[in-house]
Design a protein around this motif. Structure first.
Motif, PDB file in Angstrom:
ATOM      1  N   UNK A 138       0.816  -1.205   0.000  1.00 13.57           N
ATOM      2  CA  UNK A 138       0.000   0.000   0.000  1.00 13.57           C
ATOM      3  C   UNK A 138       0.847   1.251   0.000  1.00 13.57           C
ATOM      4  N   UNK A 139       2.137   1.135   0.310  1.00 19.40           N
ATOM      5  CA  UNK A 139       3.044   2.259   0.138  1.00 19.40           C
ATOM      6  C   UNK A 139       3.219   2.468  -1.358  1.00 19.40           C
ATOM      7  N   UNK A 140       3.299   3.721  -1.807  1.00 18.84           N
ATOM      8  CA  UNK A 140       3.224   4.016  -3.240  1.00 18.84           C
ATOM      9  C   UNK A 140       4.426   3.467  -3.992  1.00 18.84           C
ATOM     10  N   UNK A 141       4.269   2.289  -4.520  1.00 17.59           N
ATOM     11  CA  UNK A 141       5.293   1.675  -5.365  1.00 17.59           C
ATOM     12  C   UNK A 141       4.601   1.132  -6.606  1.00 17.59           C
ATOM     13  N   UNK A 142       5.109   1.484  -7.779  1.00 11.47           N
ATOM     14  CA  UNK A 142       4.524   0.925  -8.992  1.00 11.47           C
ATOM     15  C   UNK A 142       5.014  -0.505  -9.159  1.00 11.47           C
ATOM     16  N   UNK A 143       4.275  -1.329  -9.922  1.00  8.46           N
ATOM     17  CA  UNK A 143       4.687  -2.737 -10.087  1.00  8.46           C
ATOM     18  C   UNK A 143       6.086  -2.886 -10.664  1.00  8.46           C
ATOM     19  N   UNK A 144       6.551  -1.894 -11.429  1.00  9.67           N
ATOM     20  CA  UNK A 144       7.881  -2.005 -12.015  1.00  9.67           C
ATOM     21  C   UNK A 144       8.982  -1.621 -11.036  1.00  9.67           C
ATOM     22  N   UNK A 145       8.610  -1.299  -9.804  1.00 11.45           N
ATOM     23  CA  UNK A 145       9.616  -0.915  -8.811  1.00 11.45           C
ATOM     24  C   UNK A 145       9.381  -1.673  -7.513  1.00 11.45           C
ATOM     25  N   UNK A 146       9.173  -2.981  -7.617  1.00 13.93           N
ATOM     26  CA  UNK A 146       8.862  -3.730  -6.416  1.00 13.93           C
ATOM     27  C   UNK A 146      10.075  -3.961  -5.529  1.00 13.93           C
ATOM     28  N   UNK A 147      11.271  -3.658  -6.027  1.00 15.87           N
ATOM     29  CA  UNK A 147      12.491  -3.729  -5.205  1.00 15.87           C
ATOM     30  C   UNK A 147      12.900  -2.307  -4.858  1.00 15.87           C
ATOM     31  N   UNK A 148      13.133  -2.082  -3.563  1.00 13.88           N
ATOM     32  CA  UNK A 148      13.440  -0.719  -3.131  1.00 13.88           C
ATOM     33  C   UNK A 148      14.910  -0.353  -3.283  1.00 13.88           C
ATOM     34  N   UNK A 149      15.798  -1.338  -3.223  1.00 13.82           N
ATOM     35  CA  UNK A 149      17.238  -1.068  -3.287  1.00 13.82           C
ATOM     36  C   UNK A 149      17.908  -2.046  -4.248  1.00 13.82           C
TER      37      UNK A 149
END
Length: 744
Positions: free
Chosen positions: A24-35
């Motif tokens: 639910x934190x604003x992450x698009x599907x293409x950015x599912x890895x934060x680092x």
């Protein structure tokens, strides 16, 4: 029968779960890895280590691969993992948003600049622009080719030098600038190609007998704290614990079983060794480890010392006294059965991890081999019937960032020397235990509860922010337990989120002790994993999870956070000193407050030197704006030796100025010359030779070798800095205190 000295290297390869559970934190599907660290360390650190070893077939080693690392490697290989760094790298230059440009300028230099940026002229040019002109200037003045080149170099620099003979990589390195989107896409393809070779290479070398691959509990949790957070008080009886006691020992066999099954699937056999996360052990976790079928574990010499009630002293050369206690396996005896355990030599492991990167490769390799030869000599002199096993166990990825060429020259020199030395034999741990089963025993209940950090758990619990995170985890775990219908089979999302949140890494970064450029991201990731538990259970998310666990601001005063290896040039490189202790001077009350010419003091250590740095107010000069003589005086608590008073006129009769000291280093700030003296009888000071380095440019930097001070490892000493004008006292710092120093 004389045995060679057996040596077990264990390299620990680990990354926490950077994958967001869609919380639910604003992450698009293409950015599912934060680092990006799985992808970048994957191209730089995991494959080359074993490929280099393969060239020296006589040498056998152990590599630990954490399941959470392998899972993420597989996502990148499949092309389904995208982190913000990768997404930016694959975005056409002209389509980069303002937010992405700010992110690129801030984060695409997240690397040790001495080894990963400076060797590449174009990358170094962009780095210097950001350092000298600032982020705002770059944002206002950089053009599309600048961004395109930075996006390419951030990825290229992390490709290990072992692969630079690849024709495509060689072409990119030679090209240097004017990289296109097509170039960056090909670099990404090359990254995936390297990643795809990691697990097959480990499996191949294990099947050939040169390598043993071990595993870790599924997401790298600290098992003793999962069993009971009160175990933190075993080493620190007065520790402040979280408000709620975390006791979920039933999670331990889950982590162990998942790691076991995961390993069987990837390596076609069952694991023998288990690296307990953070080398943390306790009596409570042994039955589950034994019942799952693991044969041996490893921990740190501090844990053995606590267990045996024996402190491992070292001589002046750093060699362990009573080595026969450390250099042997032990058998832990429990009602469920026995389990072998080996304990690492902490100092030898740290030399590779933190110090040898600052030495010439051949000299560093010779130093390590010299230590091992000294241990082999002690073994022969002891006439022991049983062979000795020296365990050197450490992080196998992060240290190489600080070595020239990612450690390749060091490892080549080390491996060649070890191959040529007939009295030293490298083995896997299981090889040794199969030939020489442990004969020394430790009752399981006697095993100390602690980790590789000081034999305690203070790195992960006890600090207010760490405790707050434990309380958040406890609430989420209780919520999951209140849903007995949510099993791993029918609600795997909830359980995977729990396992991820139980990982040790989040607690490492919370609170005092460790800090990075991504503290806020680690904070967010931890809360995202907790979010995932509530979301999978269709429960409302507690409001506190929408706020950071702690405020992430730059610290002012703090103690050292790790070893440092600054270049002594008087420029105060921010990366060189980022783990140093820091004392603010300019804003303090007292003698220095009036002028505030000296604004802060930095200090730190490695195994070679003690380091000091002084930051001055802009435009000031010694001899004009502040005294030109700086005296460093060392005080040795609780040690009987000849000491003398400070040899300055007009010295106030007040502590700590009226203490007696043993060593004195005088620095002339005008000529940058030094005089080193040692206290003698009748309050005399006698000249001694010193190899100290000093440089004054935008700041003052000093390096004083431990060899000058002639103190053994693991010894405490204290320091004060006194300013003088032609031999007359002016003032001192830090105020009303001594700098505490622990010799590594």
């Amino acid at each position: 029968m004389s045995h060679p000295l057996y040596i077990a290297f264990i390299w620990h390869q680990h990354q926490p779960l950077y994958k967001s559970p869609g919380s639910g934190v604003s992450l698009s599907p293409s950015q599912q890895y934060r680092l990006p660290w799985v992808r970048l360390h994957g191209t730089k650190d995991y494959l080359d280590l074993v490929l280099l070893l393969e060239r020296y077939p006589k040498l056998h080693q152990t590599v630990n691969l954490v399941p959470s690392l392998i899972l993420q490697l597989e996502d990148y290989i499949a092309g389904t993992a995208f982190d913000p760094y990768l997404t930016a790298s694959l975005t056409p230059d002209e389509q980069l948003t303002q937010q992405q440009r700010e992110f690129i300028i801030q984060h695409f230099f997240d690397a040790n600049h001495h080894t990963l940026i400076d060797p590449h002229p174009r990358y170094a040019e962009l780095y210097q622009q950001r350092q000298e002109k600032g982020q705002a200037w770059c944002l206002a003045n950089w053009e599309l080719p600048d961004y395109g080149d930075l996006l390419a170099w951030h990825n290229l620099a992390w490709i290990d030098p072992l692969f630079w003979d690849d024709p495509e990589i060689a072409t990119w390195l030679k090209q240097g600038r004017n990289f296109t989107l097509s170039d960056r896409q090909r670099i990404y393809s090359k990254q995936r190609e390297i990643l795809s070779r990691i697990i097959p290479q480990h499996r191949k070398m294990q099947e050939a007998g040169q390598l043993e691959v071990t595993t870790t509990p599924y997401t790298h949790p600290i098992l003793p704290l999962l069993a009971d957070t009160n175990s933190g008080r075993v080493a620190v009886p007065n520790m402040t614990l979280p408000k709620q006691r975390f006791q979920w020992s039933e999670d331990i066999p889950r982590h162990l079983r998942k790691a076991w099954n995961f390993y069987k699937d990837r390596f076609g056999q069952i694991p023998r060794g288990l690296w307990p996360s953070e080398q943390s052990v306790s009596p409570a976790i042994l039955p589950d480890i034994i019942n799952q079928g693991y044969k041996w574990i490893c921990s740190d010499e501090a844990v053995l010392g606590w267990t045996l009630k024996h402190f491992f002293h070292r001589d002046g050369a750093g060699n362990v006294q009573q080595p026969e206690l450390l250099y042997r396996p032990y058998r832990l005896q429990t009602a469920e059965g026995d389990l072998s355990i080996v304990f690492r030599d902490h100092r030898l492991s740290d030399l590779i991890g933190f110090t040898y990167s600052a030495m010439p490769a051949k000299k560093a390799a010779a130093d390590l081999v010299g230590h091992l030869q000294a241990i082999a000599k002690m073994q022969r002199e002891s006439q022991s019937e049983e062979p000795w096993l020296v365990t050197i166990a450490l992080d196998g990825e992060n240290c190489w960032e600080f070595y020239p060429e990612d450690g390749k020259p060091f490892l080549e020199a080390l491996y060649q020397s070890l191959s040529d030395e007939p009295h030293l034999k490298l083995v896997t741990v299981s090889e040794f235990l199969e030939e020489f089963p442990a004969t020394a025993t430790i009752p399981g209940g006697q095993l100390h509860s602690g980790s590789w950090v000081d034999g305690s758990f203070t790195t992960w619990i006890g600090d207010p922010a760490k405790n707050r995170a434990w309380d958040y985890l406890t609430e989420a775990r209780v919520m999951l337990a209140s849903h007995p219908e949510a099993t791993e089979e029918n609600n795997p999302e909830a359980w995977e989120a729990l396992y991820a949140a139980e990982g040790s890494d989040w607690f490492w970064w919370f609170g005092a002790g460790h800090s990075s450029n991504q503290d806020a991201i680690f904070d967010g990731l931890f809360r995202e994993h907790l979010f995932g538990i509530y979301k999978a259970l269709n429960e409302p998310v507690p409001p506190y999870l929408k706020q950071p666990v702690e405020v992430h601001e730059a610290q002012t005063n703090h103690t050292p956070q790790g070893f440092i290896h600054p270049v002594i040039d008087g420029k105060g490189d921010e990366q060189d000193w980022d783990k140093a202790g820091r004392i603010e001077i300019g804003g303090a009350r007292g003698t220095m407050h009036n002028s505030s010419v000296i604004q802060r003091l930095w200090y730190g250590v490695d195994h070679l030197n003690f380091y000091v740095r002084l930051d001055f107010k802009g435009g000031v000069a010694p001899g004009r704006d502040f005294p030109a003589e700086l005296n460093l005086l060392w005080f040795y608590p609780e040690k009987t030796m000849v000491n003398s008073p400070v040899p300055l006129a007009d010295l106030p009769d007040a502590a700590p100025l009226n203490y007696h000291f043993h060593h004195l280093l005088e620095v002339n700030l005008l000529t940058q010359s030094i005089q080193f003296r040692e206290a003698g009888d009748n309050y005399q000071w006698h000249p001694r030779f010193s190899r100290a380095q000093v440089a004054l440019n935008s700041c003052l930097e000093l390096a004083v070798p431990w060899a000058d001070l002639q103190v053994p490892p693991d010894y405490p000493l204290r320091l004060i800095l006194v300013l003088a004008d032609e031999g007359r006292f002016c003032n001192y710092l830090p105020e009303n205190a001594l700098i505490p120093i622990e010799v590594p």
